[in-house]
Design a protein around this motif. Structure first.
Motif, PDB file in Angstrom:
ATOM      1  N   PRO A  27      44.299  51.491  41.834  1.00 20.80           N
ATOM      2  CA  PRO A  27      44.368  51.100  40.425  1.00 20.80           C
ATOM      3  C   PRO A  27      43.019  51.275  39.730  1.00 20.80           C
ATOM      4  N   SER A  28      43.044  51.765  38.515  1.00 19.16           N
ATOM      5  CA  SER A  28      41.810  52.001  37.777  1.00 19.16           C
ATOM      6  C   SER A  28      41.613  50.995  36.646  1.00 19.16           C
ATOM      7  N   ARG A  29      42.532  50.040  36.518  1.00 15.72           N
ATOM      8  CA  ARG A  29      42.435  49.000  35.497  1.00 15.72           C
ATOM      9  C   ARG A  29      43.184  47.751  35.994  1.00 15.72           C
ATOM     10  N   PRO A  30      43.002  46.620  35.318  1.00 15.64           N
ATOM     11  CA  PRO A  30      43.649  45.384  35.761  1.00 15.64           C
ATOM     12  C   PRO A  30      45.173  45.512  35.847  1.00 15.64           C
ATOM     13  N   ILE A  31      45.748  44.761  36.787  1.00 19.09           N
ATOM     14  CA  ILE A  31      47.189  44.747  37.041  1.00 19.09           C
ATOM     15  C   ILE A  31      47.735  43.393  36.608  1.00 19.09           C
ATOM     16  N   THR A  32      48.996  43.374  36.161  1.00 16.84           N
ATOM     17  CA  THR A  32      49.658  42.119  35.797  1.00 16.84           C
ATOM     18  C   THR A  32      50.733  41.781  36.821  1.00 16.84           C
ATOM     19  N   LEU A  33      50.705  40.549  37.321  1.00 18.70           N
ATOM     20  CA  LEU A  33      51.755  40.044  38.202  1.00 18.70           C
ATOM     21  C   LEU A  33      52.568  39.026  37.413  1.00 18.70           C
ATOM     22  N   VAL A  34      53.845  39.337  37.171  1.00 17.45           N
ATOM     23  CA  VAL A  34      54.711  38.449  36.407  1.00 17.45           C
ATOM     24  C   VAL A  34      55.410  37.470  37.351  1.00 17.45           C
ATOM     25  N   ASN A  35      55.268  36.174  37.045  1.00 17.69           N
ATOM     26  CA  ASN A  35      55.968  35.121  37.769  1.00 17.69           C
ATOM     27  C   ASN A  35      57.052  34.589  36.842  1.00 17.69           C
ATOM     28  N   PRO A  36      58.343  34.715  37.199  1.00 17.61           N
ATOM     29  CA  PRO A  36      59.412  34.289  36.295  1.00 17.61           C
ATOM     30  C   PRO A  36      59.706  32.794  36.319  1.00 17.61           C
ATOM     31  N   LEU A  54      45.435  40.096  46.827  1.00 17.45           N
ATOM     32  CA  LEU A  54      45.854  41.485  46.621  1.00 17.45           C
ATOM     33  C   LEU A  54      44.828  42.218  45.767  1.00 17.45           C
ATOM     34  N   GLY A  55      44.298  41.525  44.768  1.00 19.55           N
ATOM     35  CA  GLY A  55      43.263  42.121  43.928  1.00 19.55           C
ATOM     36  C   GLY A  55      42.006  42.446  44.722  1.00 19.55           C
ATOM     37  N   ASP A  56      41.644  41.550  45.641  1.00 20.70           N
ATOM     38  CA  ASP A  56      40.466  41.799  46.480  1.00 20.70           C
ATOM     39  C   ASP A  56      40.660  43.054  47.344  1.00 20.70           C
ATOM     40  N   VAL A  57      41.847  43.213  47.899  1.00 15.71           N
ATOM     41  CA  VAL A  57      42.124  44.372  48.747  1.00 15.71           C
ATOM     42  C   VAL A  57      42.137  45.665  47.932  1.00 15.71           C
ATOM     43  N   LEU A  58      42.717  45.605  46.738  1.00 11.77           N
ATOM     44  CA  LEU A  58      42.840  46.801  45.892  1.00 11.77           C
ATOM     45  C   LEU A  58      41.567  47.096  45.103  1.00 11.77           C
ATOM     46  N   GLY A  59      40.665  46.119  45.034  1.00 13.20           N
ATOM     47  CA  GLY A  59      39.434  46.328  44.281  1.00 13.20           C
ATOM     48  C   GLY A  59      39.638  46.284  42.781  1.00 13.20           C
ATOM     49  N   GLN A  60      40.622  45.501  42.335  1.00 13.98           N
ATOM     50  CA  GLN A  60      40.920  45.415  40.911  1.00 13.98           C
ATOM     51  C   GLN A  60      41.475  44.019  40.617  1.00 13.98           C
ATOM     52  N   SER A  61      41.188  43.489  39.453  1.00 16.25           N
ATOM     53  CA  SER A  61      41.685  42.155  39.125  1.00 16.25           C
ATOM     54  C   SER A  61      43.187  42.189  38.839  1.00 16.25           C
ATOM     55  N   ILE A  62      43.884  41.117  39.236  1.00 21.40           N
ATOM     56  CA  ILE A  62      45.312  40.984  38.988  1.00 21.40           C
ATOM     57  C   ILE A  62      45.530  39.695  38.210  1.00 21.40           C
ATOM     58  N   ILE A  63      46.129  39.823  37.034  1.00 15.79           N
ATOM     59  CA  ILE A  63      46.337  38.702  36.127  1.00 15.79           C
ATOM     60  C   ILE A  63      47.772  38.201  36.272  1.00 15.79           C
ATOM     61  N   VAL A  64      47.948  36.896  36.463  1.00 16.16           N
ATOM     62  CA  VAL A  64      49.287  36.313  36.584  1.00 16.16           C
ATOM     63  C   VAL A  64      49.783  35.894  35.203  1.00 16.16           C
ATOM     64  N   GLU A  65      50.993  36.326  34.856  1.00 17.61           N
ATOM     65  CA  GLU A  65      51.645  35.911  33.612  1.00 17.61           C
ATOM     66  C   GLU A  65      52.938  35.176  33.960  1.00 17.61           C
ATOM     67  N   THR A 259      58.577  54.012  40.103  1.00 17.16           N
ATOM     68  CA  THR A 259      57.129  53.964  40.319  1.00 17.16           C
ATOM     69  C   THR A 259      56.790  54.984  41.393  1.00 17.16           C
ATOM     70  N   PRO A 260      55.743  55.801  41.220  1.00 17.05           N
ATOM     71  CA  PRO A 260      55.408  56.837  42.209  1.00 17.05           C
ATOM     72  C   PRO A 260      55.308  56.291  43.625  1.00 17.05           C
ATOM     73  N   ALA A 261      55.841  57.048  44.564  1.00 11.51           N
ATOM     74  CA  ALA A 261      55.857  56.620  45.966  1.00 11.51           C
ATOM     75  C   ALA A 261      54.459  56.314  46.481  1.00 11.51           C
ATOM     76  N   ALA A 262      53.471  57.094  46.044  1.00 12.78           N
ATOM     77  CA  ALA A 262      52.102  56.876  46.513  1.00 12.78           C
ATOM     78  C   ALA A 262      51.578  55.511  46.067  1.00 12.78           C
ATOM     79  N   VAL A 263      51.983  55.081  44.874  1.00 12.98           N
ATOM     80  CA  VAL A 263      51.562  53.776  44.362  1.00 12.98           C
ATOM     81  C   VAL A 263      52.240  52.657  45.144  1.00 12.98           C
ATOM     82  N   VAL A 264      53.552  52.810  45.381  1.00 14.86           N
ATOM     83  CA  VAL A 264      54.286  51.817  46.162  1.00 14.86           C
ATOM     84  C   VAL A 264      53.701  51.705  47.566  1.00 14.86           C
ATOM     85  N   ASP A 265      53.387  52.850  48.166  1.00 14.17           N
ATOM     86  CA  ASP A 265      52.789  52.858  49.509  1.00 14.17           C
ATOM     87  C   ASP A 265      51.462  52.103  49.521  1.00 14.17           C
TER      88      ASP A 265
END
Length: 323
Positions: A27-36, A54-65, A259-265
Motif C-alpha cells: 500500500p502506498s497510502r493509508p487504508i481504511t478498515l470498516v467495522n460494521p 496489520l498496519g505495522d506489517v504492511l508499513g502503512q497506517s490503517i484507520i478504523v471507521e 480486488t487484484p489477486a496480488a493485493v489479496v495475497d
C-alpha cells in the motif's frame, strides 16, 4: 513511421512498468478498515488491534471507521461498493455476510461481492443476568423463564448478530420465551444490561467479562467448547445440560470483489504474520478469542458453510431475524 512505432512501444513499456511498480508498491497510502458495529464493543476492540498490527506489517497506517446499524449491513454495503483497490477493508461477521442478507433485502451479496482475505478469530458468547434476577445457575434460570413467559428480555449486539442467533438457539433448545432487545453493538447492550434495563444478556464474553468479575453481572453458561480460563467456575452450555450448544462470533477480513489477486495475497500474508505475533496472540487470549487460520479460498468456504448452517437453523426454528 518506424520512429513512431518505437515511440509507441516505448510509451507502452513505460505504462506497463508504471502499473507493475504501482502494484508492487501497495500500500502506498493509508487504508481504511470498516467495522460494521458500534465503538467500544468486542468487534471494535479486535478491529483496532488488527488495524494496528496489520498496519505495522504492511508499513502503512490503517484507520478504523465504525459504520454501525442495519444488522451490520450499513458498513458492509459501504465496503461492497468501494473501489476494488485494497484500500477499503471490512471486519466481517456472520451477520454481515450471511444472516442479514438471508433475513432481509440488502444492496449487496454477502459472499459474491467480496474477496475474503482470511478468517481472524472466534469469540464465544456468554449468558449473563443482572444481579436482580434470582437465578443462580442455568437450571434455575430456565425454570424462572418458563414460569414467566415473555416477562424477561435479553440484550444482543443486534438483529441477526451471533449473540442473537445463539440466544434463539438456546430458547429453541430449552423451550423458553425471552423477549429479544437488539442493540447497535455489544457496548451499548452491555451498558443497559449493567443498568438493569435488560435483565438478561447474550453477548461476546469480552464485552461483559469486566462486569462479571466486578459482580455487576452473573454468568450462567459459556458458549465455548471448553470453559473460559477467565471464568473457570462458569460451565459451558454442554456441562450445564444443553449438549452441542456452542455459540460465538467469528470475524473475517474481506475486501470488495475484483480486488487484484496480488493485493489479496499481500493482505493474506500480512494477516498470517499478524496472527503469528505474540502480542496479537496475547490480545486474543485477553478477549477469550480463538484464532482462526483459514485464508482466501478456505475462508470463503468457511463463510459459505456457516451461511448454509444458519439458513437451515432459521428454517428449522422459524427464527425471526428482523422486526
Amino acid at each position: 513511421m518506424q520512429k513512431f512505432r518505437r515511440a509507441l512501444i516505448g510509451s507502452t513499456l513505460a505504462l506497463m512498468a508504471t502499473g507493475a511498480w504501482a502494484q508492487a508498491a501497495y500500500p502506498s497510502r493509508p487504508i481504511t478498515l470498516v467495522n460494521p458495529y458500534a465503538v467500544g464493543g468486542p468487534a471494535d476492540l479486535l478491529g483496532r488491534a488488527l488495524a494496528k498490527e496489520l498496519g505495522d506489517v504492511l508499513g502503512q497506517s490503517i484507520i478504523v471507521e465504525n459504520k454501525a446499524g442495519g444488522g451490520a449491513s450499513i458498513g458492509t454495503a459501504y465496503v461492497a461498493k468501494a473501489a476494488s483497490d485494497g484500500y477499503t477493508l471490512l471486519l466481517g461477521t456472520a451477520a454481515a455476510h450471511t444472516v442479514t442478507p438471508l433475513a432481509t433485502k440488502v444492496p449487496y451479496d454477502g459472499i459474491a461481492d467480496f474477496e475474503f482475505v482470511g478468517m481472524v478469530a472466534n469469540v464465544p458468547n456468554v449468558l449473563t443476568v443482572h444481579p436482580s434476577v434470582s437465578a443462580q445457575n442455568l437450571k434455575e434460570f430456565i425454570a424462572l423463564a418458563k414460569s414467566q413467559p415473555g416477562r424477561l428480555s435479553y440484550a444482543s449486539a443486534g438483529m441477526g448478530s451471533s449473540p442473537h442467533i445463539g440466544a434463539e438457539m438456546f430458547k429453541h433448545a430449552v423451550g423458553v420465551d425471552v423477549v429479544h432487545v437488539p442493540y447497535k453493538g455489544a457496548a451499548p447492550a452491555a451498558t443497559d444490561l449493567v443498568a438493569g434495563t435488560a435483565q438478561v444478556g447474550f453477548l461476546n464474553v469480552s464485552a461483559v467479562l469486566p462486569f462479571i468479575k466486578a459482580n455487576r453481572l452473573r454468568a450462567l453458561a459459556y458458549g465455548g467448547s471448553k470453559r473460559s480460563p477467565d471464568l473457570p467456575d462458569v460451565p459451558t452450555f454442554a456441562e450445564a445440560g444443553i449438549p452441542r450448544l456452542e455459540t460465538g462470533s467469528w470475524y473475517s477480513l474481506a475486501v470488495p470483489a475484483k480486488t487484484p489477486a496480488a493485493v489479496v495475497d499481500k493482505l493474506a500474508t500480512a494477516l498470517q504474520a499478524v496472527q503469528a505475533k505474540p502480542e496479537f496472540k496475547k490480545l486474543l487470549a485477553a478477549q477469550n478469542a480463538e484464532s482462526l487460520s483459514q485464508v482466501k479460498a478456505q475462508a470463503t468456504d468457511y463463510v459459505r458453510a456457516d451461511g448454509k448452517r444458519l439458513a437451515e437453523l432459521v428454517r428449522a426454528t422459524a427464527m425471526k431475524l428482523q422486526d
